[in-house]
Write an enzyme that holds these catalytic residues in place. Sequence first.
Site, PDB file in Angstrom:
ATOM      1  N   HIS A  20      25.976  45.229  37.715  1.00 15.73           N
ATOM      2  CA  HIS A  20      26.433  44.536  36.505  1.00 15.73           C
ATOM      3  C   HIS A  20      25.252  44.299  35.551  1.00 15.73           C
ATOM      4  O   HIS A  20      25.364  44.494  34.344  1.00 15.73           O
ATOM      5  CB  HIS A  20      27.051  43.177  36.869  1.00 15.73           C
ATOM      6  CG  HIS A  20      28.292  43.273  37.716  1.00 15.73           C
ATOM      7  ND1 HIS A  20      28.477  42.526  38.859  1.00 15.73           N
ATOM      8  CD2 HIS A  20      29.409  44.026  37.576  1.00 15.73           C
ATOM      9  CE1 HIS A  20      29.672  42.810  39.370  1.00 15.73           C
ATOM     10  NE2 HIS A  20      30.249  43.715  38.626  1.00 15.73           N
ATOM     11  N   LYS A  44      43.394  28.380  41.284  1.00 17.42           N
ATOM     12  CA  LYS A  44      43.259  29.247  42.469  1.00 17.42           C
ATOM     13  C   LYS A  44      41.779  29.395  42.769  1.00 17.42           C
ATOM     14  O   LYS A  44      41.146  30.337  42.331  1.00 17.42           O
ATOM     15  CB  LYS A  44      43.808  30.655  42.181  1.00 17.42           C
ATOM     16  CG  LYS A  44      45.282  30.730  41.973  1.00 17.42           C
ATOM     17  CD  LYS A  44      45.706  32.193  42.078  1.00 17.42           C
ATOM     18  CE  LYS A  44      46.824  32.507  41.105  1.00 17.42           C
ATOM     19  NZ  LYS A  44      46.859  33.897  40.704  1.00 17.42           N
ATOM     20  N   ARG A  94      32.017  53.578  37.926  1.00 12.13           N
ATOM     21  CA  ARG A  94      31.264  54.079  39.081  1.00 12.13           C
ATOM     22  C   ARG A  94      31.775  55.419  39.564  1.00 12.13           C
ATOM     23  O   ARG A  94      31.030  56.242  40.063  1.00 12.13           O
ATOM     24  CB  ARG A  94      31.378  53.087  40.253  1.00 12.13           C
ATOM     25  CG  ARG A  94      30.500  51.874  40.088  1.00 12.13           C
ATOM     26  CD  ARG A  94      30.883  50.797  41.072  1.00 12.13           C
ATOM     27  NE  ARG A  94      32.194  50.273  40.735  1.00 12.13           N
ATOM     28  CZ  ARG A  94      32.733  49.208  41.285  1.00 12.13           C
ATOM     29  NH1 ARG A  94      32.087  48.566  42.246  1.00 12.13           N
ATOM     30  NH2 ARG A  94      33.914  48.780  40.915  1.00 12.13           N
ATOM     31  N   SER A 132      30.943  44.259  44.463  1.00 12.75           N
ATOM     32  CA  SER A 132      30.945  42.835  44.802  1.00 12.75           C
ATOM     33  C   SER A 132      31.652  42.609  46.135  1.00 12.75           C
ATOM     34  O   SER A 132      31.228  41.788  46.942  1.00 12.75           O
ATOM     35  CB  SER A 132      31.638  42.022  43.708  1.00 12.75           C
ATOM     36  OG  SER A 132      30.933  42.149  42.497  1.00 12.75           O
TER      37      SER A 132
HETATM   38  P1  ADP Z   1      36.852  43.418  38.088  1.00  9.33           P
HETATM   39  O1  ADP Z   1      37.334  42.391  39.046  1.00  9.33           O
HETATM   40  O2  ADP Z   1      37.411  43.285  36.709  1.00  9.33           O
HETATM   41  O3  ADP Z   1      36.835  44.837  38.586  1.00  9.33           O
HETATM   42  P2  ADP Z   1      34.037  43.268  38.648  1.00  9.33           P
HETATM   43  O4  ADP Z   1      33.327  41.972  38.612  1.00  9.33           O
HETATM   44  O5  ADP Z   1      34.254  43.918  39.962  1.00  9.33           O
HETATM   45  O6  ADP Z   1      35.372  43.003  37.871  1.00  9.33           O
HETATM   46  O7  ADP Z   1      33.340  44.311  37.694  1.00  9.33           O
HETATM   47  C1  ADP Z   1      33.179  44.096  36.315  1.00  9.33           C
HETATM   48  C2  ADP Z   1      32.742  45.388  35.639  1.00  9.33           C
HETATM   49  O8  ADP Z   1      31.516  45.829  36.208  1.00  9.33           O
HETATM   50  C3  ADP Z   1      33.698  46.548  35.809  1.00  9.33           C
HETATM   51  O9  ADP Z   1      33.670  47.311  34.621  1.00  9.33           O
HETATM   52  C4  ADP Z   1      33.124  47.341  36.946  1.00  9.33           C
HETATM   53  O10 ADP Z   1      33.478  48.707  36.864  1.00  9.33           O
HETATM   54  C5  ADP Z   1      31.657  47.157  36.685  1.00  9.33           C
HETATM   55  N1  ADP Z   1      30.866  47.313  37.907  1.00  9.33           N
HETATM   56  C6  ADP Z   1      31.127  46.818  39.125  1.00  9.33           C
HETATM   57  N2  ADP Z   1      30.185  47.171  40.020  1.00  9.33           N
HETATM   58  C7  ADP Z   1      29.294  47.931  39.330  1.00  9.33           C
HETATM   59  C8  ADP Z   1      28.115  48.639  39.685  1.00  9.33           C
HETATM   60  N3  ADP Z   1      27.663  48.635  40.924  1.00  9.33           N
HETATM   61  N4  ADP Z   1      27.461  49.304  38.712  1.00  9.33           N
HETATM   62  C9  ADP Z   1      27.933  49.313  37.454  1.00  9.33           C
HETATM   63  N5  ADP Z   1      29.046  48.693  37.060  1.00  9.33           N
HETATM   64  C10 ADP Z   1      29.731  48.011  37.980  1.00  9.33           C
END
Ligand code: ADP
Length: 153
Positions: A20, A44, A94, A132
Amino acid sequence: MDNKRVALFPGSFDPFTKGHEDIVQRGLKLFDEIIIAIGYNSQKQNRYVPIDRMISLINQSFADEPRVSVITYNELTAGLANRLGAAYLLRGLRNTTDFEFENSVSQMNRYLYKELETVFLITSPAYAGISSSIIREVHKYGANVNEFLPYEL
Ligand code: ADP
């Protein structure tokens, strides 16, 4: 001032990872301001990292970057962007699974708010394997995951 390019970077960020962070750093070359918007429903409370802690850890990671801010929201992302005057959504891609999902979401967001463009950045290879959910799973059983995070959990 009015034509500032403001992007919203929406997500769960539970937790916010180096993947991120990489999207935000690269986004700063395209946008004047990035608002990290954590989707959160106070009714929640099922987060792994409590919301207040996550906000302060992200703020700490961008302490030297006044163009980045963090908020929480519990409404349509497109509505939030509209309200904040953000003409762009920033998302990371990704893999093809992300693409399939993001494709539909971005079509819907543009239907809801036609000025809204979603800008996708392809994940840097070093971070493509980070999610995550995997970090939560590994951390839950006591492993150190700090290598994948821009702060210490
Ligand atoms: P969501 O629950 O909306 O998927 P995330 O917190 O998982 O939210 O991810 C937010 C954004 O960050 C999304 O666009 C996701 O594709 C991107 N993202 C998640 N992990 C990575 C990563 N390892 N590298 C780059 N972008 C990522």
